[in-house]
Design an enzyme around this catalytic site. Structure first.
Site, short mmCIF file in Angstrom:
data_model
loop_
_atom_site.label_atom_id
_atom_site.label_comp_id
_atom_site.label_asym_id
_atom_site.label_seq_id
_atom_site.Cartn_x
_atom_site.Cartn_y
_atom_site.Cartn_z
N LYS A 75 39.13 33.36 56.13
CA LYS A 75 39.47 32.47 55.03
C LYS A 75 40.68 31.64 55.46
CE LYS A 75 40.43 32.70 50.02
NZ LYS A 75 40.63 33.62 48.86
N SER A 150 37.68 32.48 45.02
CA SER A 150 38.07 31.43 45.94
C SER A 150 37.61 31.64 47.38
CB SER A 150 39.60 31.30 45.92
OG SER A 150 40.20 32.47 46.43
N SER A 174 38.68 37.20 43.94
CA SER A 174 38.31 36.14 44.89
C SER A 174 37.51 36.60 46.11
CB SER A 174 39.57 35.40 45.37
OG SER A 174 39.92 34.41 44.43
#
Ligand code: ZN
Lengths: 474, 475
Positions: A75, A150, A174
């Site tokens: 990420k 996210s 997330s």
């Protein structure tokens, strides 16, 4: 696609070269990244060089580690030396960190090959990956839908078969929510079990890095590699990495499972049906399944939307144009701050900075932030009481399957509700996993959530394996 | 009757001391003053995205030592974030202790017997250092600002006194004593000129017997001299304001050393809202009894105790000698004096040379070997050096260092041999037969005449005692 565990085994044996594995992964990224916008940066030369080093180590008779040659995505809020790290924000568009996160060092040391950095909601604030400054990521299972967020890029990278495993971060869901929406496994580890050093902070007391994978075994393999004490993170627990792989097939015989009303209520029917089916599967596996109500969990969302923005308002103050990242000049330093932050941050980030600033302000602190901390304490107590009677709590991960791109983009509150079932675990600092179980509307996957107290990852993953087997696909 | 018979100045001080640790408060960077800009920085003290603080245990030990020396209660404590934007603060918040400081309460007794209460002494991190070019050296209106982050993250302890001081002189005495304590416990090098001790003063005035007046906080006091002048100026300003019928506004004021005035920085209404909240990247700091006791056990003697130790070696001290004891301990020269006393040097001489000669250049004096000081004083005590010569040798030692004996030789202070003394005495007697006759007849006063003669002829290189002995043997 081949699992991470199988790939690592083959590479370590020398039956498959890391280079060929990585070249295949890069080819798959090349095929679909334009359409899906999963990766913000693909480090092709870095990945190929790392693969060659793994192959050389194998040729020398050395063991490159438990993730030997396994392609992995990060990420893009995880720092990697010299590699662009944006946190999905224009304010960091040009930034290259001079250091790597502890988890990055650990996966590299374990032989994993970092393919690149995946898209996310700006500073991890969002539930659809539409808040990225670099465009939304699309769900690989249906590109008209969001992948969740996210960590939408990391979930989509796995779901699209680009990489078998990836790392995300989970502040209010997330990792788990995009895992559910993309049909992959996601783990939110116990707070403090994985070092946050090198994770660009959103809300420090809630943030935790964790794995996403196509299956429970791979998630456990990756979590074992990244977990364990790190002296560079003061909130890191003193224990070493937990033994997860050894307990994967422990089953759930005699395990007390409680289905939590508040972790289902308001969910779509297809989601509720999946949770019911999961309860039945666990019962079939020998678990004692009960129904409970934990009313305090209903307070989680509002407490979270004070605590997380409050911390974020402080964590994001440093993006001021003085030292790194975007700078928009102004007549004096104050004007420069304002111009830089106005141009650099997106709408959702600004909304949360303002919310958090307000919650901490003199005269409002007690009513907002102070009150939220009290709710958090209540929630910890409520979970503790629940875990006195149950080993595992069961609920939905998200109220619905993946929704259409743009469907909730203009209504922040509707978007915030996407995390209503995942937020309580972050507030409590406990562990939870999302396991794909069944399909819902439009043939989209549904995720069910297994929750446990701190350091219960081994048990949660073992229960996850039971669901995986019941699903009949492994 | 002057205004200061009618009016009373009330002073409370916030003293920030940089801790003398090897590394910074939350990272491994060297804590060093005067290095090239931005050469002692890392992701943590630059506040780079993703970096996290890890507390320096040595900083905590020094904070505990300060607390123990100030009679504080060492307490379970927490860290908070103090949020405000400033370019020299890399995270745009400062990690500090807020409502749960490590040292709670306490007091400090001054040499004059007065007591100043301590409200708290807490840990916090220092900021970087800005240099504003153009615009009068302030950030607003500057053409360009440069920031050096070497100081960013250096550990500080802020010591907050009660509003207990009643004059500029008492405030100065408090800071002197505090500085001596900080140096004694190894927490600080005490160098105010390098900014390792920085003071904010809260000043108000009231008519004697009335309750406290409105206070102003004065920033930027970086020497004892500035502190004293700023307090005197500010008290005068406030008295004049009130006498003219106006009111003192609560505000933060800046001391301008050049103009010797305080000027408004910001009013109470403009004060920042720092939005303090618990620092989530750090855990609670709970120093246990065993840790506190270990620090207490390793604490060096404090200035008050050292003054006591030195004073007991004075049989019937004069007021001047007691003042000298304060100066000597304050400057940390009591080790020199004790060593000289141990070597048989008289206490009056040892105190005088330390309080006057060493005090001329304290920084260099701290580097002087105790044995050098002792050997010069022993020569003076034994009469081999005159007081003028001894002072010259000490001055040379401070200036260039080196070996006292070599300096004595190089300066030509080396004394005549016994044979040579005999020769010079004989020559003096020969040239002054009348004086010799009077001395020989028992007039002892003439001994000094002959000593003077011999000194003149030997350009001061004769030992006075040896000359008198020689005269006596010839009588
Ligand atoms: Zn540093």
């Amino acid at each position: 696609m081949t699992s991470a565990a199988a790939t690592a085994r083959a590479v370590r044996e020398g039956s498959v070269s890391a280079l060929s594995v990585v070249e295949e992964a890069l080819a798959r990224v090349g095929q679909r990244n334009d359409q899906l916008n999963v990766f913000l940066h693909v480090d092709r030369p870095g990945a190929l060089a790392a693969a060659r080093r793994v192959d050389e180590a194998v040729a020398r008779g050395e063991d490159p580690g438990p993730l030997a040659g396994v392609p992995l995505a990060l990420k893009d809020n995880l720092c990697q030396t010299g590699v662009p790290t944006t946190a999905g924000s224009k304010i960091l568009a040009q930034w290259r960190p001079p250091y790597s996160a502890t988890v990055v060092e650990r996966v590299v040391a374990a032989g994993a090959i970092v393919i690149g950095k995946t898209n996310l909601d700006e500073f991890a604030m969002g539930s659809s990956t539409e808040n990225s400054a670099f465009g939304p990521t699309r769900n690989p299972l249906d590109p008209t839908r969001v992948p969740g967020g996210s960590s939408g890029g990391s979930a989509a990278a796995v779901a699209a078969g680009m990489v078998p495993i990836s790392l995300g971060s989970d502040t209010g869901g997330s990792i788990r929510q995009p895992a559910a929406l993309c049909g992959v496994v996601g783990v939110k580890p116990t707070y403090g079990s994985v070092s946050r050093y090198g994770l660009i902070a959103f809300a420090s007391s809630l943030d935790q890095i964790g794995p996403l994978a196509t299956n429970v075994t791979d998630a456990a393999l990756l979590l074992e590699v990244i977990a364990g004490h790190d002296p560079r993170d003061s909130t890191s627990l003193p224990e070493g990495s937990p033994a997860l792989m050894a307990h994967l097939d422990d089953g759930v015989a005699g395990v007390r499972v409680a289905r939590v009303r508040e972790l289902i209520e308001g969910a779509d029917d297809d989601v509720v049906a999946a949770v019911d089916a999961a309860a039945a599967a666990l019962r079939d596996g020998g678990a004692i399944v009960d129904d409970v109500s934990i009313p305090e969990l209903r307070l989680g969302l509002s407490a979270y939307y004070l605590i997380a923005p409050a911390e974020a308002s402080s964590n994001l103050a440093r993006y001021d144009g003085v030292r790194y990242g975007l700078r928009v000049s102004g007549d004096d330093v104050g004007a420069m701050y304002e111009a830089t932050r106005s141009a650099g941050f997106g709408a959702e980030v600004k909304r949360r900075i303002m919310l958090g600033t307000y919650a901490l302000s003199a005269g409002y602190y007690d009513a907002y932030y102070g009150q939220a901390l009290k709710v958090r304490t209540e929630m910890i107590g409520a979970f503790r009481r629940a875990y006195a009677r149950a080993d595992v709590l069961l609920g939905a991960t998200a109220p619905s399957v993946a929704f259409a791109l743009g469907a909730r983009a203009q209504t922040p509150l509707a978007m915030y509700l996407s995390d209503v079932f995942t937020i309580p675990t972050n507030l409590a600092g406990d562990a939870a996993v999302s396991i794909p179980f069944g399909v819902g509307e439009g043939g989209m996957p549904v995720g069910v959530q297994l929750l446990g107290p701190g350091r219960s990852e081994a048990g949660l993953l073992a229960a996850g394996r039971v669901l995986e087997r019941a699903r009949g696909d492994s | 009757m002057t205004d200061f018979d009618e009016w009373e100045t009330v002073v409370g001080l916030e003293v920030h001391t940089e801790l003398k640790t090897v590394t910074k408060m939350f990272c491994g960077c060297e804590n060093i003053f005067g290095a090239e800009a931005n050469t002692h920085v890392c992701p943590v003290c630059l506040g780079l995205p993703g970096s996290l603080p890890v507390l320096n245990v040595r900083a905590v030990e020094l904070a505990i030592a300060i607390g123990l020396a100030l009679n504080s209660t060492v307490s379970p404590s927490t860290f908070h974030r103090k949020n405000y934007f400033y370019p020299d603060m890399p995270k745009d918040y400062q990690i500090s202790q807020y409502d749960q400081p490590i040292n709670v309460g306490g007091y400090l007794d001054l040499p004059d017997g007065s007591r100043v209460t301590i409200e708290r002494a807490h840990l916090e991190e220092d900021t970087g250092k800005s240099t504003h070019l153009g615009g009068g050296g302030r950030i607003h209106g500057a053409d360009r600002s440069l920031v050096d982050y070497n100081r960013s993250g250096v550990p500080l302890v802020e010591i907050v006194s009660g509003p207990d001081m009643r004059s500029a002189a008492q405030a100065r005495s408090y800071v002197s004593e505090l500085r001596a304590i900080l140096v004694a416990v190894g927490a600080s090098d005490g160098r105010m000129e390098e900014g390792s001790l920085r003071i904010d003063a809260n000043v108000s005035v009231r008519r004697r017997g009335e309750s406290f007046g409105t206070r102003c906080e004065i920033k930027n006091l970086n020497s004892l001299r500035s502190l004293g002048r700023a307090i005197e100026y500010e008290a005068r300003r406030q008295i004049d304001l009130i006498k003219s019928g106006a009111r003192v506004r609560q505000e933060t004021r800046h001391w301008d050393e050049g103009l010797a005035v305080t000027a408004t920085m910001r009013s109470k209404e403009e004060a920042e809202d720092y939005r303090y909240f618990r620092e989530p990247d750090l855990v609670d700091l709970v120093p246990g009894d065993s840790w506190r006791d270990a620090v207490a056990g390793s604490l060096a003697p404090l200035p008050a105790q050292r003054r006591e130790t030195l004073a007991t070696r004075l049989s019937d001290p004069t007021a001047a000698q007691l003042d000298a004891v304060v100066v000597v301990v304050d400057l940390g020269f009591d080790g020199f004096v004790s060593a000289a006393l141990d070597a048989g040097v008289g206490v009056a001489l040892a105190l005088a040379r330390a309080a006057n000669e060493l005090a001329k250049d304290p920084d260099r004096a701290r580097k002087l070997a105790t044995s050098s000081f002792v050997s010069v004083l022993a020569l003076e005590e034994g009469g081999q050096l005159s007081s003028t010569q001894a002072k010259a040798v000490l001055a040379e030692l401070l200036e260039t260092g080196g070996d006292p004996a070599a300096i004595v030789r190089a300066k030509g202070f080396e004394q005549l041999s016994d044979d040579a003394v005999e020769e010079v005495v004989a020559a003096a007697i020969n040239d002054h037969p009348n004086e010799w006759a009077r001395y020989a007849a028992g007039d002892d006063k003439l001994a000094q005449f002959f000593v003077g003669e011999v000194m003149k002829r030997s350009r001061g290189r004769a030992n006075g005692k040896a000359v008198i002995a020689e005269l006596a043997s010839r009588r």
